[in-house]
Design an enzyme around this catalytic site. Structure first.
Site, PDB file in Angstrom:
ATOM      1  N   HIS A  88      19.224   2.958  -6.847  1.00 19.11           N
ATOM      2  CA  HIS A  88      19.363   2.032  -5.720  1.00 19.11           C
ATOM      3  C   HIS A  88      19.528   2.708  -4.384  1.00 19.11           C
ATOM      4  O   HIS A  88      19.166   2.152  -3.359  1.00 19.11           O
ATOM      5  CB  HIS A  88      20.409   0.959  -6.017  1.00 19.11           C
ATOM      6  CG  HIS A  88      19.844  -0.024  -6.981  1.00 19.11           C
ATOM      7  ND1 HIS A  88      19.971   0.157  -8.334  1.00 19.11           N
ATOM      8  CD2 HIS A  88      19.043  -1.091  -6.799  1.00 19.11           C
ATOM      9  CE1 HIS A  88      19.292  -0.800  -8.943  1.00 19.11           C
ATOM     10  NE2 HIS A  88      18.727  -1.567  -8.040  1.00 19.11           N
ATOM     11  N   ARG A 119      17.542  -9.008  -3.464  1.00 26.03           N
ATOM     12  CA  ARG A 119      18.582  -8.530  -4.387  1.00 26.03           C
ATOM     13  C   ARG A 119      19.948  -8.991  -3.873  1.00 26.03           C
ATOM     14  O   ARG A 119      20.577  -8.301  -3.084  1.00 26.03           O
ATOM     15  CB  ARG A 119      18.574  -6.998  -4.446  1.00 26.03           C
ATOM     16  CG  ARG A 119      17.383  -6.389  -5.153  1.00 26.03           C
ATOM     17  CD  ARG A 119      17.555  -4.874  -5.242  1.00 26.03           C
ATOM     18  NE  ARG A 119      16.672  -4.269  -6.205  1.00 26.03           N
ATOM     19  CZ  ARG A 119      15.479  -3.748  -5.910  1.00 26.03           C
ATOM     20  NH1 ARG A 119      15.031  -3.767  -4.672  1.00 26.03           N
ATOM     21  NH2 ARG A 119      14.747  -3.207  -6.868  1.00 26.03           N
ATOM     22  N   GLU A 150      12.079  -7.649 -17.504  1.00 24.87           N
ATOM     23  CA  GLU A 150      12.451  -6.238 -17.412  1.00 24.87           C
ATOM     24  C   GLU A 150      13.018  -5.718 -18.723  1.00 24.87           C
ATOM     25  O   GLU A 150      13.451  -4.588 -18.821  1.00 24.87           O
ATOM     26  CB  GLU A 150      13.409  -5.991 -16.244  1.00 24.87           C
ATOM     27  CG  GLU A 150      14.564  -6.945 -16.143  1.00 24.87           C
ATOM     28  CD  GLU A 150      15.377  -6.780 -14.854  1.00 24.87           C
ATOM     29  OE1 GLU A 150      15.229  -5.786 -14.146  1.00 24.87           O
ATOM     30  OE2 GLU A 150      16.186  -7.696 -14.574  1.00 24.87           O
ATOM     31  N   ASN A 203      11.149  -1.258 -12.900  1.00 27.58           N
ATOM     32  CA  ASN A 203      12.171  -0.199 -12.810  1.00 27.58           C
ATOM     33  C   ASN A 203      12.979  -0.156 -14.097  1.00 27.58           C
ATOM     34  O   ASN A 203      13.253   0.908 -14.642  1.00 27.58           O
ATOM     35  CB  ASN A 203      13.122  -0.454 -11.639  1.00 27.58           C
ATOM     36  CG  ASN A 203      12.391  -0.574 -10.330  1.00 27.58           C
ATOM     37  OD1 ASN A 203      11.231  -0.191 -10.243  1.00 27.58           O
ATOM     38  ND2 ASN A 203      13.049  -1.109  -9.328  1.00 27.58           N
ATOM     39  N   ASP A 204      13.362  -1.340 -14.560  1.00 31.50           N
ATOM     40  CA  ASP A 204      14.107  -1.400 -15.817  1.00 31.50           C
ATOM     41  C   ASP A 204      13.176  -1.456 -17.027  1.00 31.50           C
ATOM     42  O   ASP A 204      13.451  -0.835 -18.040  1.00 31.50           O
ATOM     43  CB  ASP A 204      15.048  -2.619 -15.814  1.00 31.50           C
ATOM     44  CG  ASP A 204      16.313  -2.325 -15.023  1.00 31.50           C
ATOM     45  OD1 ASP A 204      16.861  -1.222 -15.175  1.00 31.50           O
ATOM     46  OD2 ASP A 204      16.737  -3.190 -14.238  1.00 31.50           O
ATOM     47  N   CYS A 249       8.046  -7.036  -9.120  1.00 29.40           N
ATOM     48  CA  CYS A 249       8.916  -6.615  -8.023  1.00 29.40           C
ATOM     49  C   CYS A 249       9.534  -5.256  -8.281  1.00 29.40           C
ATOM     50  O   CYS A 249      10.365  -4.789  -7.519  1.00 29.40           O
ATOM     51  CB  CYS A 249       9.987  -7.662  -7.743  1.00 29.40           C
ATOM     52  SG  CYS A 249      10.998  -8.008  -9.190  1.00 29.40           S
TER      53      CYS A 249
HETATM   54  C1  PEP Z   1      13.493  -3.789 -11.667  1.00 30.94           C
HETATM   55  O1  PEP Z   1      14.249  -3.555 -12.609  1.00 30.94           O
HETATM   56  O2  PEP Z   1      12.281  -3.478 -11.653  1.00 30.94           O
HETATM   57  C2  PEP Z   1      13.990  -4.446 -10.464  1.00 30.94           C
HETATM   58  C3  PEP Z   1      13.176  -4.819  -9.508  1.00 30.94           C
HETATM   59  O3  PEP Z   1      15.323  -4.637 -10.364  1.00 30.94           O
HETATM   60  P1  PEP Z   1      16.375  -3.520  -9.964  1.00 30.94           P
HETATM   61  O4  PEP Z   1      15.617  -2.321  -9.462  1.00 30.94           O
HETATM   62  O5  PEP Z   1      17.236  -4.127  -8.922  1.00 30.94           O
HETATM   63  O6  PEP Z   1      17.061  -3.267 -11.249  1.00 30.94           O
HETATM   64 MG    MG Z   2      16.215  -4.443 -12.780  1.00 36.06          MG
END
Ligand code: PEP
Ligand code: MG
Length: 573
Positions: free
Chosen positions: A191, A298, A433, A456-457, A504
């Site tokens: 983050h 977020r 995710e 991302n996850d 996203c």
């Molecule tokens: C993700 O997991 O792709 C996402 C957009 O959420 P974050 O990065 O906030 O976990």
């Molecule tokens: Mg995520």
């Protein structure tokens, strides 16, 4: 030639400035016996005075650089420092036990922390526990004669170096002085990296040795595009960096021409390019970069930037500001996604062995539904100010989705009974995710209005490779055919039910992934605002039918990530 360190390119841009380490000092306290207890009490009082003065300065600087609201957290710290119970008990302990001030103060503070933390149904006292934890560090640092890192105190151009930066450290960085940051650990989707992109601060993360190699004041050149840092650069290296920076600026000027254009492929297929934001302050970046909406707000930063749970009214104001700030364009607001690397001290969540697989996001919301209901009510009330889309994070099964939707329905009924109007075009969707949800997308698609793939996850869970751990970052493979197949499954499932599919996660703005995603029929791409224009430029040069052929090959013929990369490079040459 300077020494070169390579890390992960986390935020585009170039910088040249002196290093400023933000390093947590060792604050271990040992017990010592003291004869002159009067002098020790004086030393303790002086430390409290110094800490108070320091906090007043930090408070003032934070108010100037990041805003009055963020600065208020320091008022609570100043108040705790002035609490006579804390200082009286410490003074008594120094005198009676004939011990050093740091030891006495730590014992007294820890005692208060334990008592306050135990008051489980009193969130106010639990917050005070986290305030005491903060001031404990500051007072002990003074007593031990060591400096605490203070990002808001920076008042000259620097490159911040740190082992890692928490999202709240990152939020305190003042763009005027912080020209870049470099960390030892972390990945592109940590983050702090995501925030660096929204603040448009060049960043290299996961550089391994930066804090152990570089001292305060040493000169650094940072290349946030290649993920490289040069320590003590030569004149040529400084010049080369300046050239790259100016080339980058001219490329940006070229992309800027597409600011008010729609996002259309060479053969006329239109998609939506949206931006990810963390706070209403990011709205400026959204319009400056020509985003067609917000694909991910977020909201956890609303919770993290405060020292207590944000009220329904505060949340309502923030959501309204965002909806109004994009002139009727769609806004996807994700409900609180606390946990993983996003901590919330005042909720006092227990430490877990595997926080990314633990008690987080929707799991907390469904368990502590009073917090969730407040957020949902604020969202429903704001829904009439624009095109709101509510999205739940970390959904792993349909029971969770149904439970969350039931809460939305209950709050909606209650509000309507009270005469509140709620938009009838409100959409409800989920993040995909977790691989379980990606696999079962056909069933989910019947019960949602949209999907947004959180790569991302999704990548970390599919590959079993922690997104923050640079030692396994080679396994964090966005283009692995397994990931592409999951994404393809999700898009197909959405379309079969007449729903839209977005993304996203950071992959949505990845220039190598975009051709594949366009080919797979992704409808909406949401990314750091700073990536929108270069992605629009890329899409305008791609033919969607050719990209569909490319995606099909990658999905059916490629066996490894490298093969996919080669294939995409050939197609897009
Ligand atoms: C993700 O997991 O792709 C996402 C957009 O959420 P974050 O990065 O906030 O976990
Ligand atoms: Mg995520």
């Amino acid at each position: 030639m300077g020494n070169k360190l390579t890390g992960i390119a986390a935020s585009d841009g170039f910088a040249h400035a002196k290093a400023y380490p933000l390093v947590q000092p060792d604050l271990t306290v040992s017990k010592q016996s003291v004869e002159d207890t009067e002098a020790e009490v004086e030393r303790f009082k002086a430390a409290i005075d110094q800490a108070t003065e320091e906090l007043q300065t930090i408070r003032q600087k934070a108010a100037e650089s990041v805003g009055e609201e963020e600065a208020q957290v320091f008022d609570a710290h100043i108040m705790v420092l002035a609490d006579p119970d804390l200082s009286d008990q410490t003074t008594t302990k120094i005198k009676e036990d004939q011990v050093n001030a740091a030891y006495a103060f730590e014992a007294v503070a820890d005692n208060f922390i334990t008592i306050f933390e135990g008051m489980e149904d009193n969130p106010y006292m639990q917050e005070r526990a986290s305030d005491i934890k903060d001031i404990k560090k500051r007072v002990i640092a003074h007593l031990l004669g060591v400096d605490l890192p203070d990002p808001s105190a920076i008042d000259e151009e620097v490159v911040v170096i740190a082992e890692d930066l928490t999202p709240s450290d990152t939020a305190q960085l003042n763009k005027k002085y912080v020209k870049a940051f470099v960390t030892d650990v972390g990945g592109r989707t940590s983050h702090s990296a995501i925030m660096a992109r929204s603040l448009e601060i060049p960043a290299v993360v996961g550089a391994g040795q930066i804090t152990s190699t570089v001292k305060k004041g040493q000169e650094l050149v940072v290349d946030g595009v290649a993920g490289e840092v040069i320590i003590d650069p030569s004149d040529q290296e400084i010049e080369a960096n300046e050239e790259k920076a100016s080339e980058y600026e001219s490329m940006k000027a070229e992309w800027n021409k597409l600011k008010d254009e729609p996002s259309i492929s060479k053969d006329g297929v239109q998609v939506e390019l949206a931006a990810n934001i963390g706070t209403p302050k990011d709205l400026e970046g959204v319009s400056n970069n020509g985003a067609e909406g917000i694909g991910l707000y977020r909201t956890e930063f609303l919770y993290m930037d405060s020292s207590e749970l944000p009220s329904e009214e505060d949340q309502f104001q923030a959501y309204k500001e965002v909806l109004e700030g994009v002139d009727g364009k769609p806004v996807v607001v994700r409900t609180m996604d606390i946990g993983g690397d996003k901590e919330l001290p005042y909720l006092d969540l227990p430490d877990e062995m595997n926080p990314f697989l633990g008690y987080r996001a929707l799991r907390i919301s469904l368990d502590r539904d009073e917090i969730f209901r407040t957020q949902i009510r604020a969202l429903l009330r704001a829904s009439t100010y624009g095109q709101l889309r509510i999205m739940f994070p970390m959904v792993s099964n349909l029971d969770e989705l149904r439970a969350a939707k039931a809460i939305v329905q209950e709050e909606k009924d209650k509000l309507e009974d009270q005469g509140q109007t709620i938009s009838d075009s409100l959409q409800i969707g989920i993040m995909i995710e977790i691989p379980a949800a990606a696999m079962l997308a056909d069933q989910f698609a019947k019960e949602v209005d949209f999907f947004s793939v959180g790569t991302n996850d999704l990548i970390q869970y599919t590959m079993a490779a922690d997104r923050l751990n640079e030692r396994v970052s080679y396994l964090y493979q966005p283009y692995n055919p397994s990931i592409l197949r999951l994404i393809h499954n999700v898009i197909q499932a959405a379309h079969k039910e007449g729903k839209w599919a977005g993304m996203c996660g950071e992959m949505a703005g990845d220039q190598l992934a975009v051709p594949l995603l366009l080919g797979m029929g992704l409808d909406e791409f949401s990314m750091s605002a700073t990536s929108v224009l270069k992605t629009r430029s890329l899409i305008s040069r791609l033919d969607s039918k050719e990209m569909a052929e490319l995606a099909n090959k990658a999905l059916t013929e490629c066996t490894t990530q490298d093969e996919v990369v080669k294939l995409v490079e050939e197609y897009t040459k």
